[in-house]
Design an enzyme around this catalytic site. Structure first.
Site, PDB file in Angstrom:
ATOM      1  N   GLY A  23       0.786  -1.221   0.000  1.00 51.67           N
ATOM      2  CA  GLY A  23       0.000   0.000   0.000  1.00 51.67           C
ATOM      3  C   GLY A  23       0.823   1.278   0.000  1.00 51.67           C
ATOM      4  N   GLY A  25       2.561   2.755   2.389  1.00 53.54           N
ATOM      5  CA  GLY A  25       3.884   2.644   2.994  1.00 53.54           C
ATOM      6  C   GLY A  25       4.921   2.141   2.010  1.00 53.54           C
ATOM      7  N   LYS A  44       4.465  -6.303   9.954  1.00 51.41           N
ATOM      8  CA  LYS A  44       4.200  -7.639  10.488  1.00 51.41           C
ATOM      9  C   LYS A  44       4.207  -8.720   9.410  1.00 51.41           C
ATOM     10  CE  LYS A  44       0.243  -7.202  12.465  1.00 51.41           C
ATOM     11  NZ  LYS A  44      -0.925  -7.681  13.222  1.00 51.41           N
ATOM     12  N   TYR A 170     -12.473   4.942  15.902  1.00 49.82           N
ATOM     13  CA  TYR A 170     -11.475   5.090  14.837  1.00 49.82           C
ATOM     14  C   TYR A 170     -11.005   6.537  14.728  1.00 49.82           C
ATOM     15  CZ  TYR A 170      -9.448   5.335  10.143  1.00 49.82           C
ATOM     16  OH  TYR A 170      -8.616   5.570   9.076  1.00 49.82           O
TER      17      TYR A 170
END
Length: 427
Positions: A23, A25, A44, A170
């Site tokens: 994505g 990043g 991760k 959120y």
């Protein structure tokens, strides 16, 4: 398609990017790699996800293929020891850290009643705490850099109650990232560390968004965000700090005159879906500020409306005819794919309550509230409702434009977009 040329200003600089395996990043990482930057991929994803492509190792290969150097690190930003080890390994391998990009984020678009505390903790531990933790642990190295930046992928602090009313948990978690910018920009001025926030003005076509909505035709490509991040990270951190920037503003200021190539579908370049936390420039602020009270209205139905019955063909009005057509398209396969119950509070000339049950049996629909509690309750004008099911108005577009109010599980509500694709040729 990148429209901002690489300048080489990040050559030899070390970027520590959280959530960089895919994505936005990863896009920022690849843009920096073209300068010959060192990139620490702190994420991760060591094993392939069944639905989302990319791992820290495949990202590392792409970075090095473009001329950068990569250090893939298995990092859960909730784990202080893992973050500290990655920071230590990065500093050892690349002799320091110049730039931190806090990109890792978790999202659950649910209202208060539908947000379980496990998801609440996940969002706050990744978004707010993870950003704070990574910034804290990178700080000693950033102080030693002559080009130190922290860039958070987080929104401007918009205090319009509308954005809290939709998904307060959120919103709090994302605004926590933005508050880190607000505070750290001032705190770290003495160290010549630039701390800024970047947010996309429109929806961005990532694999996660495509999986959620099934459609990216009204989104922009990740390149606009990576181009904007690159421009920001090349600025002098001594003078450029404390900014809450939007991607298209940044690239436009950098000289990009035509944003059309960033659009996933050039035909929709002027009809893109606004991202969250940004008020619609067409709508008045007053309208947005009153959305909460509108969404909070409750619709009371008579005993007749509560009856479980299919609408009669030919019944007066557009909505009964629409639900008659919908009833003929329901199937066990559609139920299996959707697994949600929807209640529709229709306003305007054909005011009333309707439902579609795509969780039980072969599915059912009709007038009145559903027998089981709805996963999502959608409120909108009858005319917009008909356009939505005819494929003329997408649920996500209607939602972001303020034409559709959603209570309950917003992610399940957005599944309607996939469902409507199978219905619109028949309805």
């Amino acid at each position: 398609m990148s429209l901002v040329a690489n300048t080489g200003k990040l050559a030899g600089r070390t970027l520590f990017i959280t959530g960089a395996s895919r994505g936005i990043g990863k896009a920022i990482a690849l843009k920096a790699a073209k300068d010959g930057a060192n990139v620490v991929i702190a994420a991760k994803t060591a094993e392939p996800h069944p639905k989302l492509p990319g791992t820290i190792y495949t990202a590392a290969e792409e970075i090095e293929a473009l001329g950068g150097k990569a250090l893939p690190c298995i990092v859960d930003v909730r784990d202080e020891k893992q973050v500290q080890k990655a920071v230590d390994d990065a500093a050892k391998k690349f002799n320091g850290i110049d730039i931190l990009v806090n990109n890792a984020s978790a999202i659950t678009l649910t209202d208060t009643a539908h947000t379980d505390m496990k998801r609440y903790d996940l969002m706050h531990n990744i978004n707010t705490r993870g950003t704070f933790l990574a910034s804290k642990l990178c700080l000693p190295h950033l102080k030693n850099s002559n080009h130190a930046h922290i860039l958070n992928l987080s929104p401007p602090l918009n205090m319009n109650p509308y954005w809290f009313s939709l998904h307060v948990a959120y919103t709090m978690a994302k605004y926590g990232m933005s508050m880190c910018v607000l505070g750290m920009a001032e705190e770290f001025k003495q160290f010549n560390i630039g701390v800024n926030a970047l947010w996309p003005r429109t929806a961005i076509a990532t694999a996660a968004i495509e999986m959620l909505t099934g459609d990216t035709s009204t989104s922009r490509k990740v390149d606009i965000v990576s181009d904007a991040a690159y421009v920001m990270l090349c600025k002098d951190p001594k003078t450029y700090t404390g900014n809450f920037a939007l991607d298209d503003d940044i690239v436009t200021e950098a000289g990009v005159k035509d944003l059309t190539p960033y659009a996933c579908d050039p035909k929709n370049a002027d009809n893109l879906l606004l991202d969250g936390f940004l008020d619609d420039p067409v709508a008045k602020t007053q309208h947005r500020a009153t959305v909460f009270s509108v969404a909070a209205r409750r619709y009371h139905t008579s005993a007749v409306n509560r009856k479980e019955e299919k609408p009669q063909a030919g019944a007066g009005g557009q909505i009964p005819q629409l639900f008659d057509a919908i009833s003929k398209t329901l199937s066990a396969d559609l139920v299996k794919k959707t697994q949600a119950i929807y209640q529709f509070n229709v306003k305007g000339k054909e005011e009333g309550v309707w439902h579609i049950d795509l969780k039980n049996g072969d599915g059912s629909c009709g007038q009145g509230e559903p027998k089981s509690p709805p996963d999502a309750t959608l409120t909108m004008d009858g005319a917009n409702f008909a356009d939505m099911f005819a494929g003329k108005l997408k649920p996500t577009t209607a939602f972001m434009m303020g034409k559709l109010k959603i209570a309950g599980d917003i992610q399940k509500a957005m599944k309607l977009e996939k469902m409507m694709k199978s219905l619109k040729n028949k309805v």
